[in-house]
Write an enzyme that holds these catalytic residues in place. Structure first.
Site, PDB file in Angstrom:
ATOM      1  N   SER A  89     -10.174 -10.042  -3.124  1.00  0.00           N
ATOM      2  CA  SER A  89     -10.524 -10.897  -4.264  1.00  0.00           C
ATOM      3  C   SER A  89     -10.898 -12.313  -3.829  1.00  0.00           C
ATOM      4  CB  SER A  89      -9.353 -10.978  -5.241  1.00  0.00           C
ATOM      5  OG  SER A  89      -8.953  -9.694  -5.633  1.00  0.00           O
TER       6      SER A  89
HETATM    7  N1  SAH Z   1      -5.148  -7.003  -3.459  1.00  0.00           N
HETATM    8  C1  SAH Z   1      -6.247  -6.624  -2.616  1.00  0.00           C
HETATM    9  C2  SAH Z   1      -7.522  -6.435  -3.414  1.00  0.00           C
HETATM   10  C3  SAH Z   1      -7.766  -5.016  -3.492  1.00  0.00           C
HETATM   11  S1  SAH Z   1      -9.144  -4.387  -4.387  1.00  0.00           S
HETATM   12  C4  SAH Z   1      -6.446  -7.596  -1.477  1.00  0.00           C
HETATM   13  O1  SAH Z   1      -5.772  -8.647  -1.447  1.00  0.00           O
HETATM   14  O2  SAH Z   1      -7.253  -7.314  -0.594  1.00  0.00           O
HETATM   15  C5  SAH Z   1      -8.268  -3.176  -5.359  1.00  0.00           C
HETATM   16  C6  SAH Z   1      -7.579  -2.080  -4.602  1.00  0.00           C
HETATM   17  O3  SAH Z   1      -6.927  -1.259  -5.583  1.00  0.00           O
HETATM   18  C7  SAH Z   1      -8.501  -1.167  -3.822  1.00  0.00           C
HETATM   19  O4  SAH Z   1      -8.120  -1.120  -2.485  1.00  0.00           O
HETATM   20  C8  SAH Z   1      -8.327   0.198  -4.507  1.00  0.00           C
HETATM   21  O5  SAH Z   1      -8.402   1.282  -3.631  1.00  0.00           O
HETATM   22  C9  SAH Z   1      -6.932   0.056  -5.100  1.00  0.00           C
HETATM   23  N2  SAH Z   1      -6.625   0.978  -6.213  1.00  0.00           N
HETATM   24  C10 SAH Z   1      -7.460   1.404  -7.204  1.00  0.00           C
HETATM   25  N3  SAH Z   1      -6.823   2.245  -8.027  1.00  0.00           N
HETATM   26  C11 SAH Z   1      -5.551   2.363  -7.558  1.00  0.00           C
HETATM   27  C12 SAH Z   1      -4.405   3.113  -7.979  1.00  0.00           C
HETATM   28  N4  SAH Z   1      -4.447   3.955  -9.020  1.00  0.00           N
HETATM   29  N5  SAH Z   1      -3.258   2.981  -7.263  1.00  0.00           N
HETATM   30  C13 SAH Z   1      -3.192   2.159  -6.179  1.00  0.00           C
HETATM   31  N6  SAH Z   1      -4.254   1.443  -5.720  1.00  0.00           N
HETATM   32  C14 SAH Z   1      -5.414   1.542  -6.407  1.00  0.00           C
END
Ligand code: SAH
Length: 252
Positions: A101
């Site tokens: 993000s």
């Molecule tokens: N917090 C992260 C941003 C991640 S983007 C950072 O600091 O880099 C969102 C993430 O959520 C992705 O990696 C995606 O695979 C994950 N995601 C999506 N749906 C999900 C679910 N049902 N359970 C766990 N993770 C999930």
């Protein structure tokens, strides 16, 4: 004559004293070569905070939150080909169609959780592990769930290697939370979902806070603050429009 000697003596002492100080700041630059870029990122975040103050109901963020943003090496959390952009105030691709993000959004979500040193926090969507690393500096334990096993494995290793040893990463669908470790003081969801998952609301302590982007790919998503009162009453407040990657798995 005596005065002159004293002056000379003082000049000598000062120059001797300033040598180690000079070495120390060079050392600091050598050990943290991206510190200046990180300071630039902090300035950008502070500008965004001022520009959105009305919407987010804050003119500045907690010192602890900004110190964490100023110390975690974001360049360690992005792929090699993105390292030179690591301190831009924008989201960056981290592979597998996912993104890390925008720093302002990471700071805002962290601020909204109002983290306390004794807190245990649940994160859904580990991604690169960057948000988990920021939280790890501010609370006692971070539990983070990532649905893509490869990302979960990479982030677990990265966090361990960088010394963030109060973070646990699990590869699973985060919709159901982490019941064995519940309840949590706060919960952060970093993928956009059409509704607030009831299991996560249940796993939030009375008095706890959850920050979650609500909306789908086709609607405006709003960063939403969910608060559970000490009596267990749940209220939600939409703050600002955001763009997050979609929540995947069994419930969307
Ligand atoms: N917090 C992260 C941003 C991640 S983007 C950072 O600091 O880099 C969102 C993430 O959520 C992705 O990696 C995606 O695979 C994950 N995601 C999506 N749906 C999900 C679910 N049902 N359970 C766990 N993770 C999930």
């Amino acid at each position: 004559m005596q005065m002159k000697q004293l002056t000379l003596f003082l000049v000598l002492i000062i120059s001797i004293l300033s040598v180690p100080a000079g070495i120390a700041s060079d050392d600091l630059r050598a050990s943290d070569p991206r510190a200046e870029e990180r300071a630039g990122m902090i300035a950008e975040i502070e500008k965004d905070v001022r520009d959105t103050a009305e919407l987010i109901n804050r003119r500045s963020f907690d010192r602890r939150v900004m110190d964490a943003m100023g110390s975690v090496p974001r360049h360690e959390f992005v792929p090699k080909n993105q390292r030179r952009n690591a301190y831009d105030n924008r989201p960056l691709p981290i592979g597998r169609g996912q993104t890390i993000s925008q720093p302002y959004i990471v700071a805002l979500m962290t601020e909204l959780l109002e983290p306390e040193p004794a807190d245990r926090v649940l994160e859904i969507g580990t991604g690169s592990g960057y948000q988990a690393a920021i939280l790890s500096k501010l609370v006692s334990e971070v539990f983070s769930i990532e649905i893509i096993t490869e990302l979960a494995d990479d982030s677990r290793q990265r966090l361990q290697h960088l010394g963030y040893d109060n973070v646990r990463v699990r590869a699973a669908d985060g919709y159901d939370g982490w019941p064995e470790e519940a309840p949590f003081d706060s919960i952060i969801v970093t993928a956009a979902i059409s509704h607030i998952p009831p299991p996560l609301v249940r796993q939030l302590k009375p008095g706890g806070r959850m920050v979650i982007p609500v909306g789908t790919r086709f609607q405006t998503q709003y960063l939403t603050l969910v608060e559970k009162s000490p009596e267990g009453e749940v209220t939600t407040r939409q703050l600002i429009p955001v763009i997050f990657v979609p929540f995947t798995g069994g419930h969307q």
